[in-house]
Design a protein around this motif. Structure first.
Motif, PDB file in Angstrom:
ATOM      1  N   ILE A   1     -79.504 -62.301  -3.964  1.00  0.00           N
ATOM      2  CA  ILE A   1     -78.822 -62.200  -5.257  1.00  0.00           C
ATOM      3  C   ILE A   1     -77.778 -61.083  -5.228  1.00  0.00           C
ATOM      4  N   LYS A   2     -78.125 -59.945  -4.649  1.00  0.00           N
ATOM      5  CA  LYS A   2     -77.157 -58.848  -4.535  1.00  0.00           C
ATOM      6  C   LYS A   2     -75.926 -59.295  -3.762  1.00  0.00           C
ATOM      7  N   THR A   3     -76.128 -59.985  -2.657  1.00  0.00           N
ATOM      8  CA  THR A   3     -75.009 -60.450  -1.846  1.00  0.00           C
ATOM      9  C   THR A   3     -74.125 -61.413  -2.642  1.00  0.00           C
ATOM     10  N   ALA A   4     -74.736 -62.343  -3.361  1.00  0.00           N
ATOM     11  CA  ALA A   4     -73.978 -63.332  -4.133  1.00  0.00           C
ATOM     12  C   ALA A   4     -73.178 -62.682  -5.262  1.00  0.00           C
ATOM     13  N   ILE A   5     -73.788 -61.764  -5.994  1.00  0.00           N
ATOM     14  CA  ILE A   5     -73.135 -61.174  -7.164  1.00  0.00           C
ATOM     15  C   ILE A   5     -72.184 -60.049  -6.788  1.00  0.00           C
ATOM     16  N   HIS A   6     -72.550 -59.229  -5.824  1.00  0.00           N
ATOM     17  CA  HIS A   6     -71.726 -58.070  -5.482  1.00  0.00           C
ATOM     18  C   HIS A   6     -70.422 -58.430  -4.779  1.00  0.00           C
ATOM     19  N   LYS A   7     -70.244 -59.674  -4.350  1.00  0.00           N
ATOM     20  CA  LYS A   7     -68.959 -60.093  -3.776  1.00  0.00           C
ATOM     21  C   LYS A   7     -67.849 -59.925  -4.810  1.00  0.00           C
TER      22      LYS A   7
ATOM     23  N   ALA B   1     -92.959 -61.945  -9.400  1.00  0.00           N
ATOM     24  CA  ALA B   1     -92.121 -60.753  -9.534  1.00  0.00           C
ATOM     25  C   ALA B   1     -90.939 -61.107 -10.424  1.00  0.00           C
ATOM     26  N   ARG B   2     -90.292 -60.077 -10.937  1.00  0.00           N
ATOM     27  CA  ARG B   2     -89.086 -60.254 -11.733  1.00  0.00           C
ATOM     28  C   ARG B   2     -87.971 -59.409 -11.140  1.00  0.00           C
ATOM     29  N   ILE B   3     -86.775 -59.950 -11.189  1.00  0.00           N
ATOM     30  CA  ILE B   3     -85.586 -59.224 -10.754  1.00  0.00           C
ATOM     31  C   ILE B   3     -84.642 -59.148 -11.946  1.00  0.00           C
ATOM     32  N   SER B   4     -84.104 -57.951 -12.223  1.00  0.00           N
ATOM     33  CA  SER B   4     -83.208 -57.734 -13.355  1.00  0.00           C
ATOM     34  C   SER B   4     -81.791 -57.481 -12.894  1.00  0.00           C
ATOM     35  N   ILE B   5     -80.862 -58.010 -13.663  1.00  0.00           N
ATOM     36  CA  ILE B   5     -79.439 -57.811 -13.429  1.00  0.00           C
ATOM     37  C   ILE B   5     -78.861 -57.283 -14.738  1.00  0.00           C
ATOM     38  N   TYR B   6     -78.142 -56.172 -14.670  1.00  0.00           N
ATOM     39  CA  TYR B   6     -77.549 -55.552 -15.858  1.00  0.00           C
ATOM     40  C   TYR B   6     -76.033 -55.528 -15.702  1.00  0.00           C
TER      41      TYR B   6
ATOM     42  N   GLU C   1     -72.049 -54.918 -17.666  1.00  0.00           N
ATOM     43  CA  GLU C   1     -71.434 -54.075 -18.684  1.00  0.00           C
ATOM     44  C   GLU C   1     -70.388 -54.796 -19.530  1.00  0.00           C
ATOM     45  N   SER C   2     -69.841 -55.891 -19.024  1.00  0.00           N
ATOM     46  CA  SER C   2     -68.755 -56.561 -19.733  1.00  0.00           C
ATOM     47  C   SER C   2     -68.982 -58.066 -19.775  1.00  0.00           C
ATOM     48  N   LYS C   3     -68.197 -58.721 -20.620  1.00  0.00           N
ATOM     49  CA  LYS C   3     -68.274 -60.171 -20.730  1.00  0.00           C
ATOM     50  C   LYS C   3     -67.962 -60.825 -19.381  1.00  0.00           C
ATOM     51  N   ALA C   4     -66.902 -60.374 -18.719  1.00  0.00           N
ATOM     52  CA  ALA C   4     -66.513 -60.971 -17.429  1.00  0.00           C
ATOM     53  C   ALA C   4     -67.616 -60.798 -16.389  1.00  0.00           C
ATOM     54  N   MET C   5     -68.198 -59.598 -16.322  1.00  0.00           N
ATOM     55  CA  MET C   5     -69.297 -59.360 -15.377  1.00  0.00           C
ATOM     56  C   MET C   5     -70.501 -60.252 -15.695  1.00  0.00           C
ATOM     57  N   GLY C   6     -70.848 -60.338 -16.973  1.00  0.00           N
ATOM     58  CA  GLY C   6     -71.998 -61.133 -17.384  1.00  0.00           C
ATOM     59  C   GLY C   6     -71.808 -62.609 -17.073  1.00  0.00           C
TER      60      GLY C   6
ATOM     61  N   LEU D   1     -74.133 -64.521 -14.312  1.00  0.00           N
ATOM     62  CA  LEU D   1     -74.956 -65.637 -14.764  1.00  0.00           C
ATOM     63  C   LEU D   1     -74.586 -66.926 -14.027  1.00  0.00           C
ATOM     64  N   GLU D   2     -73.300 -67.179 -13.878  1.00  0.00           N
ATOM     65  CA  GLU D   2     -72.870 -68.384 -13.163  1.00  0.00           C
ATOM     66  C   GLU D   2     -73.326 -68.349 -11.704  1.00  0.00           C
ATOM     67  N   ASN D   3     -73.182 -67.205 -11.044  1.00  0.00           N
ATOM     68  CA  ASN D   3     -73.633 -67.078  -9.650  1.00  0.00           C
ATOM     69  C   ASN D   3     -75.132 -67.318  -9.525  1.00  0.00           C
ATOM     70  N   LEU D   4     -75.905 -66.791 -10.466  1.00  0.00           N
ATOM     71  CA  LEU D   4     -77.355 -66.986 -10.436  1.00  0.00           C
ATOM     72  C   LEU D   4     -77.729 -68.446 -10.639  1.00  0.00           C
ATOM     73  N   ILE D   5     -77.103 -69.081 -11.597  1.00  0.00           N
ATOM     74  CA  ILE D   5     -77.404 -70.491 -11.856  1.00  0.00           C
ATOM     75  C   ILE D   5     -77.107 -71.337 -10.627  1.00  0.00           C
ATOM     76  N   VAL D   6     -75.967 -71.103 -10.013  1.00  0.00           N
ATOM     77  CA  VAL D   6     -75.605 -71.862  -8.814  1.00  0.00           C
ATOM     78  C   VAL D   6     -76.599 -71.589  -7.682  1.00  0.00           C
ATOM     79  N   ALA D   7     -76.950 -70.334  -7.466  1.00  0.00           N
ATOM     80  CA  ALA D   7     -77.858 -69.961  -6.371  1.00  0.00           C
ATOM     81  C   ALA D   7     -79.271 -70.483  -6.578  1.00  0.00           C
TER      82      ALA D   7
END
Length: 178
Positions: A160-166, A86-91, A93-98, A102-108
């Motif tokens: 992933i939602k929990t990690a990023i949405h914080k 399966a694939r999960i997508s994250i979109y 809008e800004s440099k800070a968000m991106g 990305l950092e949260n995903l790499i760590v997780a």
């Protein structure tokens, strides 16, 4: 070198950093073009090597639109070929968000924290990111994670939602269509 007298911190798996420039619009076979254009980069096997390599890359807003960067687990080419995955997508809008997402995903993922919701299995084999500028958001980023086993997609999606949405609760995170 680490602050602990030179001791390095090994990763559970070796990871490959690679790059695929956007194929020309005239290409008739997108997948074949990506395979031809793929540029394999460094393999990293410690936390120190990972961050050193990532910090030497251009920041994502400097990437040409639709060029793709990848982190892939040892032995996995960065081309989607997981028939049971399966694939999960994250979109973003800004440099800070991106950067944060990305950092949260790499760590997780590379830090194997996500395995806590996958019965201890390493099911995420690829992290892919590409700058997708739009009319409204010039620094938008599309990140995908590729799972080799779809059994865990809902658990990984929630993790992933929990990690990023914080930090950024408005970042769009969803399962990708095949």
């Amino acid at each position: 070198m680490s602050a602990e007298g030179g001791r390095k911190h090994p990763l559970k798996s070796k990871w490959l950093i690679s790059y695929i420039p956007a194929p020309d619009a005239s290409e008739t076979d997108y997948d074949a073009a990506c395979r031809r254009l793929w540029r394999s980069g460094d393999h990293v096997s410690t936390i120190e090597e990972l961050w050193s390599a990532l910090n030497s890359l251009p920041q994502f807003p400097a990437l040409p639109p639709k060029d793709q960067m990848f982190l892939s687990r040892q032995g996995v080419e960065p081309f989607y070929s997981f028939p049971d995955g399966a694939r999960i997508s994250i979109y973003t809008e800004s440099k800070a968000m991106g950067e944060s997402a990305l950092e949260n995903l790499i760590v997780a993922i590379i830090g194997e924290g996500v395995t806590t919701v996958c019965d201890g299995k390493s099911v995420v084999d690829v992290i892919r990111w590409a700058r997708k500028p739009g009319k409204v958001y010039n620094d938008s980023l599309h990140i995908e994670i590729w799972l080799n086993d779809s059994t865990y997609k809902d658990a990984v999606l929630q993790y992933i939602k929990t990690a990023i949405h914080k930090t950024y609760p408005t970042i769009k995170i969803q399962e990708s269509r095949k």
